[in-house]
Write a protein that holds these residues in place. Structure first.
Motif, short mmCIF file in Angstrom:
data_model
loop_
_atom_site.label_atom_id
_atom_site.label_comp_id
_atom_site.label_asym_id
_atom_site.label_seq_id
_atom_site.Cartn_x
_atom_site.Cartn_y
_atom_site.Cartn_z
N SER A 81 3.62 39.34 49.42
CA SER A 81 4.77 38.78 50.14
C SER A 81 4.71 37.26 50.25
CB SER A 81 4.88 39.41 51.53
OG SER A 81 5.17 40.79 51.43
N GLN A 82 3.57 36.66 49.87
CA GLN A 82 3.52 35.21 49.83
C GLN A 82 4.50 34.63 48.80
OE1 GLN A 82 -0.66 33.35 50.29
NE2 GLN A 82 -1.06 35.39 49.47
N LEU A 83 4.93 35.45 47.86
CA LEU A 83 5.91 35.00 46.88
C LEU A 83 7.20 34.53 47.55
CD1 LEU A 83 5.45 37.68 44.11
CD2 LEU A 83 5.12 35.22 43.81
N GLU A 84 7.50 35.11 48.72
CA GLU A 84 8.63 34.63 49.50
C GLU A 84 8.17 33.79 50.69
OE1 GLU A 84 12.74 36.13 51.70
OE2 GLU A 84 11.49 37.57 50.61
N GLY A 85 7.03 34.13 51.25
CA GLY A 85 6.55 33.45 52.44
C GLY A 85 6.13 32.01 52.22
N VAL A 126 5.97 39.56 55.38
CA VAL A 126 5.07 38.39 55.32
C VAL A 126 3.97 38.50 56.38
CG1 VAL A 126 4.97 35.89 55.61
CG2 VAL A 126 6.81 36.91 54.27
N LYS A 127 4.29 39.13 57.50
CA LYS A 127 3.31 39.30 58.57
C LYS A 127 2.30 40.42 58.28
CE LYS A 127 4.52 39.01 62.91
NZ LYS A 127 5.24 39.18 64.20
N GLY A 128 2.56 41.21 57.24
CA GLY A 128 1.58 42.22 56.84
C GLY A 128 1.82 43.62 57.37
N ILE A 129 3.07 43.98 57.63
CA ILE A 129 3.35 45.31 58.16
C ILE A 129 2.91 46.42 57.21
CG2 ILE A 129 5.74 45.36 57.27
CD1 ILE A 129 6.49 46.90 59.83
N TYR A 164 11.70 33.63 44.29
CA TYR A 164 11.44 35.06 44.43
C TYR A 164 11.65 35.44 45.90
CZ TYR A 164 8.81 35.23 39.95
OH TYR A 164 8.42 35.17 38.64
N ASN A 165 12.26 36.59 46.13
CA ASN A 165 12.25 37.23 47.44
C ASN A 165 11.62 38.60 47.27
OD1 ASN A 165 13.52 35.07 48.69
ND2 ASN A 165 15.56 35.92 48.42
N VAL A 166 10.95 39.08 48.31
CA VAL A 166 10.16 40.30 48.15
C VAL A 166 10.84 41.51 48.79
CG1 VAL A 166 7.99 39.04 47.95
CG2 VAL A 166 8.79 39.74 50.22
N ARG A 167 12.18 41.48 48.84
CA ARG A 167 12.95 42.58 49.45
C ARG A 167 14.36 42.53 48.89
NH1 ARG A 167 16.48 38.59 51.22
NH2 ARG A 167 15.26 36.84 51.93
N LYS A 212 6.94 28.85 49.41
CA LYS A 212 7.57 28.32 48.19
C LYS A 212 6.51 27.76 47.24
CE LYS A 212 11.91 28.91 49.58
NZ LYS A 212 11.66 29.42 50.92
N ALA A 213 5.48 27.13 47.81
CA ALA A 213 4.43 26.55 46.98
C ALA A 213 3.66 27.65 46.24
CB ALA A 213 3.48 25.73 47.84
N PHE A 214 3.31 28.73 46.93
CA PHE A 214 2.62 29.86 46.29
C PHE A 214 3.45 30.40 45.14
CE2 PHE A 214 1.81 34.37 45.75
CZ PHE A 214 0.42 34.48 45.80
N SER A 215 4.76 30.54 45.37
CA SER A 215 5.67 31.08 44.37
C SER A 215 5.74 30.17 43.15
CB SER A 215 7.05 31.25 45.00
OG SER A 215 7.98 31.72 44.05
N LYS A 216 5.90 28.86 43.38
CA LYS A 216 5.99 27.92 42.26
C LYS A 216 4.68 27.89 41.46
CE LYS A 216 8.97 25.35 41.49
NZ LYS A 216 10.21 25.40 40.69
#
Length: 423
Positions: free
Chosen positions: A97-101, A75-78, A284-287, A103-107
Motif C-alpha cells: 500500500s506504500q504505492l499509494e501511501g 496504508v495503516k495495515g488493516i 498508482y492507487n491500491v484500491r 508518492k516517492a516510494f511509487s516513483k
C-alpha cells in the motif's frame, strides 16, 4: 456468505450494489456506510480507520469476507492485522500500500522497473525545492508525498504559484504530515485516462477502461477534486493502445512486484497520461478509484465476490471476467464550495422522480429527521448505461434536472461536450 465493506462513499455504494445482486451473498455490512448504502446493507457506527473495532466486529459476526474500500485503512495495515487473526480480507497489505501511501516510494518503484513516468525529484527541504523549481519548467507538478484525500496534487503555472504551493504544503502543512516530503515532476501533456486492474501474485487483469474528470469546472478548469465524473470505456483506449499499456506498464508492474517481493493481492488503479511518446504512469492507487468504480462495476457481469476470492487464492487466471457491451456514465453532484469549504445538511429532493434505469450512488449523504441531506463534498453519483457514452450522458443530464439541493454543483461536459446545451 456474509460480507463486510469498509468505507462510506460512492465507491463503497457501487461495491455493495453489485454484491447485493449476487446469489451467494446473503448479508452485507458496511462501516460506516451512508444513507444510500443503507438501502442494500446494514450500516455500522464504526469509522473506516478504526482497525481494532472493525476486526472485533468481523470476528464476532463471523464475516466471511471483508472488502476494504478507501486507502487510509490499507496504508495503516488493516490487511496485515486481519490476516494475522485468520480473517479473510480483500486488499493489498501495508507494504504494498506504500504505492499509494508514498508518492516517492511509487516513483522509485517505477524508475527501478523501467515503467514510463514523468521525470521527478523528491524534497524534504523547502529552500532546496524553491532553488531548483525553475529547472522543471512551467507548468510544473507538485505532489504531497503522503495521503491527501485526492487533493495533494497541484499544477502551478509559474514560479510565484509554485513557491506559494511549496509553502502551503511544506511550511503551512495544508495537507498535514503528507507534505513533510514532496515530489516535483515535469508536466506531461496528452490525454489523461486510467486503468483499474485485478491483481494476484501471478496475474494482472485490466478491467474495462474508464475516463475520469478531476477538475471542478468544465473543460478541465479549476482546482483538482476527488473526481467529478467518469465514463466507460475511455474514448482513447483502442486495442493498439491497450496492447502497448499491457507491455510497457501492466507486465512491468507485475514483474516489479515479483522482483521486489511485494505480495500484491487486490485492486490496482493506474493513472495514465497518453503522451506523444506513449503511455506514462501518473500514479498508482491500491484500491478501486472513485468515481471510476461506479462506471466500471455498472458494466461488470461476473460476480465480484467470486473474482475477489479467486484473487485471494491466487487463481485469478482461472476466472473469466465478463462485462456488458453497454457503455456507462457517472456524473457527480457536489456541494457548493467543494473542493474547498462547503456546508453539510442541505436537503436533497427529486430522487424519487428519476427514470428507472438511473442508479444513484451516494457519496456523501445521511438521514436527519427522515430527510436525506448532504454530508460531504461529493454528494451523489448519477449513473446509467446506454448503447454509447453520449446516449448515457444525455439520459443522466435530463434526470439531473429533477434533482435539487442548495448549492448543488456539477459539470455539464461529462461524456459529451454538447451536454452543456441540455441543462
Amino acid at each position: 456468505m456474509k460480507i463486510l465493506i469498509i468505507g462510506g462513499g460512492g465507491r463503497e455504494h457501487a461495491i455493495a450494489w453489485k454484491l447485493n445482486s449476487e446469489d451467494n451473498v446473503k448479508k452485507i455490512y458496511c462501516a460506516p456506510g451512508n444513507a444510500g448504502i443503507a438501502q442494500v446493507a446494514e450500516c455500522l457506527n464504526i469509522n473506516d480507520d478504526n482497525i481494532e473495532e472493525l476486526l472485533n466486529f468481523a470476528k464476532l459476526n463471523e464475516i466471511d469476507l471483508t472488502i476494504v474500500g478507501p486507502e487510509v485503512p490499507l496504508v495503516k495495515g488493516i490487511v496485515d492485522q486481519f490476516e494475522k487473526e485468520g480473517m479473510k480480507i480483500f486488499g493489498p497489505n501495508k507494504e504494498c500500500s506504500q504505492l499509494e501511501g508514498s508518492k516517492a516510494f511509487s516513483k522509485e518503484f517505477m524508475i527501478r522497473h523501467d515503467i514510463p513516468t514523468a521525470k521527478y525529484k523528491e524534497y524534504t527541504n523547502i529552500d532546496e525545492a524553491i532553488s531548483e523549481i525553475d529547472s522543471f519548467g512551467y507548468p510544473v507538478v507538485i505532489k504531497a508525498d503522503g495521503l491527501a484525500a485526492g487533493k495533494g496534487v497541484v499544477i502551478p503555472q509559474n514560479k510565484e504559484e509554485a513557491i506559494n504551493t511549496l509553502h502551503e504544503m511544506m511550511s503551512d502543512k495544508k495537507f498535514g504530515t503528507a507534505g513533510d516530503k514532496i515530489v516535483v515532476e515535469e508536466f506531461l501533456t496528452g490525454i489523461e485516462t486510467s486503468i483499474l486492474a485485478f491483481v494476484d501474485n501471478n496475474t494482472i487483469v485490466p478491467m474495462v477502461s474508464a475516463k475520469d474528470h478531476k477538475k471542478i469546472y468544465n473543460n478541465e478548469q479549476g482546482p483538482n477534486t476527488g473526481g467529478m465524473g467518469t465514463f466507460s470505456p475511455s474514448e482513447i483506449c483502442t486495442n493498439e493502445l491497450a496492447k502497448a499499456i499491457e507491455e510497457t506498464v501492466l507486465t512491468k508492474t507485475l514483474d516489479g512486484f515479483k522482483k521486489d517481493g511485494l505480495d500484491y493481492n487486490g485492486i490496482l488503479f493506474i493513472g495514465l497520461m497518453i503522451t506523444e511518446e506513449g503511455a506514462k504512469v501518473l500514479e498508482y492507487n491500491v484500491r478501486f478509484g472513485d468515481p471510476e468504480t461506479q462506471s466500471v462495476l455498472f458494466r461488470l457481469e461476473t460476480d465480484l465476490h467470486e473474482i475477489m476470492e479467486a484473487i485471494l487464492d491466487n487463481k485469478l487466471n482461472e476466472i473469466e471476467i465478463k462485462y456488458k457491451k453497454e457503455e456507462a456514465v457517472c456524473v457527480m453532484l457536489t456541494s457548493g464550495g467543494y473542493p474547498e469549504s462547503y456546508e453539510n445538511g442541505k436537503i436533497i429532493e427529486g430522487l424519487n422522480e428519476l427514470d428507472e434505469d438511473i442508479v444513484v450512488f451516494h457519496s456523501g449523504t445521511k438521514m436527519i429527521n427522515n430527510n436525506l441531506v448532504t454530508n460531504g463534498g461529493r454528494v451523489l453519483g448519477i449513473t446509467t448505461s446506454a448503447e454509447n457514452v453520449e446516449d448515457a450522458a444525455i439520459k443522466i443530464y435530463k434526470n439531473i434536472n429533477k434533482i435539487n439541493f442548495e448549492g448543488m454543483h456539477y459539470r455539464t461536459d461529462i461524456g459529451i461536450q454538447s451536454c452543456v446545451e441540455l441543462v
